[in-house]
Design an enzyme around this catalytic site. Sequence first.
Site, mmCIF file in Angstrom:
data_model
loop_
_atom_site.group_PDB
_atom_site.id
_atom_site.type_symbol
_atom_site.label_atom_id
_atom_site.label_comp_id
_atom_site.label_asym_id
_atom_site.label_seq_id
_atom_site.Cartn_x
_atom_site.Cartn_y
_atom_site.Cartn_z
ATOM 1 N N LYS A 159 -21.691 -6.778 22.471
ATOM 2 C CA LYS A 159 -21.477 -5.682 23.423
ATOM 3 C C LYS A 159 -22.790 -4.966 23.736
ATOM 4 O O LYS A 159 -23.654 -4.839 22.867
ATOM 5 C CB LYS A 159 -20.485 -4.663 22.845
ATOM 6 C CG LYS A 159 -19.080 -5.208 22.668
ATOM 7 C CD LYS A 159 -18.260 -4.280 21.810
ATOM 8 C CE LYS A 159 -17.105 -3.696 22.555
ATOM 9 N NZ LYS A 159 -16.267 -2.832 21.690
ATOM 10 N N ASN A 290 -14.864 8.393 25.242
ATOM 11 C CA ASN A 290 -15.194 8.723 26.627
ATOM 12 C C ASN A 290 -15.284 10.232 26.750
ATOM 13 O O ASN A 290 -14.325 10.949 26.471
ATOM 14 C CB ASN A 290 -14.151 8.148 27.584
ATOM 15 C CG ASN A 290 -14.270 6.641 27.689
ATOM 16 O OD1 ASN A 290 -15.376 6.101 27.630
ATOM 17 N ND2 ASN A 290 -13.166 5.953 27.805
ATOM 18 N N ARG A 292 -15.314 12.505 29.008
ATOM 19 C CA ARG A 292 -14.971 12.959 30.369
ATOM 20 C C ARG A 292 -13.469 12.883 30.542
ATOM 21 O O ARG A 292 -12.755 12.447 29.646
ATOM 22 C CB ARG A 292 -15.627 12.014 31.380
ATOM 23 C CG ARG A 292 -15.228 10.563 31.081
ATOM 24 C CD ARG A 292 -15.571 9.589 32.163
ATOM 25 N NE ARG A 292 -15.476 8.213 31.711
ATOM 26 C CZ ARG A 292 -14.370 7.515 31.622
ATOM 27 N NH1 ARG A 292 -13.211 8.053 31.936
ATOM 28 N NH2 ARG A 292 -14.381 6.256 31.208
ATOM 29 N N ARG A 338 -1.679 1.795 38.210
ATOM 30 C CA ARG A 338 -2.857 1.964 39.083
ATOM 31 C C ARG A 338 -2.686 1.062 40.297
ATOM 32 O O ARG A 338 -2.665 -0.162 40.162
ATOM 33 C CB ARG A 338 -4.136 1.551 38.349
ATOM 34 C CG ARG A 338 -4.470 2.412 37.163
ATOM 35 C CD ARG A 338 -5.878 2.088 36.679
ATOM 36 N NE ARG A 338 -6.174 2.766 35.440
ATOM 37 C CZ ARG A 338 -7.395 2.855 34.918
ATOM 38 N NH1 ARG A 338 -8.432 2.288 35.539
ATOM 39 N NH2 ARG A 338 -7.587 3.488 33.784
#
Length: 480
Positions: A159, A290, A292, A338
Amino acid sequence: MFDTVFIANRGEIALRILRACRGLGLKTIVAHSDSDAEADYVRQADRAICIGPAAPGASYLNQAALLLAARASGAGAVHPGYGFLSENAAFAERVNAAGLTFIGPDAACLRTMGDKIAAKTAMRAAGMPCVPGYDKSLPDDPGQLAAIAAEIGYPVIIKAAGGGGGRGMRVVPAAEALPDAVRLTREEARHAFNNPTLYIEKFLAHPRHIEIQVLCDNHGNALWLGSRDCSLQRRHQKVIEEAPAPGIAPQRIAKIGERCVTACRQIGYSGVGTFEFLYQDDAFFFIEMNTRLQVEHPVTEMITGIDIVQQQIRVARGERLGFTQAEVRSVGHAVECRINAENPHSFLPTPGVVTRWQPPGGFGVRVDSHMTTGYRVPPYYDSMIAKLITHGAHREDALARMRQALRETRVEGIDSNLALHQQLLIDPGFSAGGVDIHHLERWLADRAAAESVPPLRSPHGDSGVTTLAELDGASASQSA
Ligand code: ADP
């Protein structure tokens, strides 16, 4: 304390932030690119400022233009939304240096959590269970590399430390594939994130993606707002999310939630955030945080009744959280689909004019979208055009409402993934709950292999309308 918010984002999340600000009695200034100038949400703002041409680098990622516009507009704070500059520590610093409030955690937290190696190191130190791996920058030396991977045990996943959005990752099944995988991922990471640093983890075979929403103020108060399950993914991109995570004992979730809150206090976190975990064989493994607002925050809002965006703005204004952990309730179940402007077969974006947009409605149905009939989906940005969210007394109730909501939804003029959602909502595997992160890819592969399955197509080919003449014919043949 600020009374005007500069929204440095676009689309549905810009509108979501605008609505939250209005609810708090705050003024809004929306930044927009040339291509978003005509969008309806832009006109709803108290003021709109064009910050540059369509290309994201020239507009929504253009720090100088955004800062200039924010300062000139007289705004007291900048809301970065998600994506774009929302996790950019340098931008947060520049906003603060300009005398404005960045609505998010401080730059030090953004910096630590933005580097996935630093994040894992900090979380291990805070007692968080992490995916087994080598939490340092991968060396170039082939011998050392091979030894590190062998020690972790194949399969492994390489990663990018600066990665995001499901990019900069490569699964390595066996030793012979390692050198090429490292070289390719490094090239990709350098190109996409301007940071060639890589790390390596055990690749878990069948985990679920479970996350915990947190909310912290600047006075040392930190809360966790329940769990979400975002396992239904394609190419590491979430497609359907739900809250709470089905089939995991509430005590288990509470334990990991409390760990997240402890970690937040240790790193001095403020604002909203999400701890992402892989969950396998009843064990949680932290993968990243995350720093945010998340796309999928509405499912948490629906079960807790807490307006996460308003809370985020309130803590940025220096307010104390007005409730305690014991007052955070979880009622029923919520699901989010979504809706993307994309080809149902190739999954490629399908920009163009939406000739008809008819959102669903009814009890327990929420639509977060900036679309209007006649809206032109631009080719420059993410293809998500709407989020359908349903809430029910329990999971099956929420799913039934989602099936109906999808039936009611009309998106015409462009292709979308509505039919994919309709099919997934009747998939027995998904309906049972608790699928792993590979479920959707397996499901798509099975469909592709089974020739008898009709291709995914627009769900509204058959109107379902019976005419009087047809009824007449039917009764005539019955009586015959
Ligand atoms: P990004 O920041 O790009 O979203 P993440 O680290 O959150 O990257 O991982 C995204 C997705 O990739 C996860 O939800 C999961 O599906 C998969 N993934 C990441 N790490 C692993 C792992 N160690 N084993 C198996 N799958 C993984």
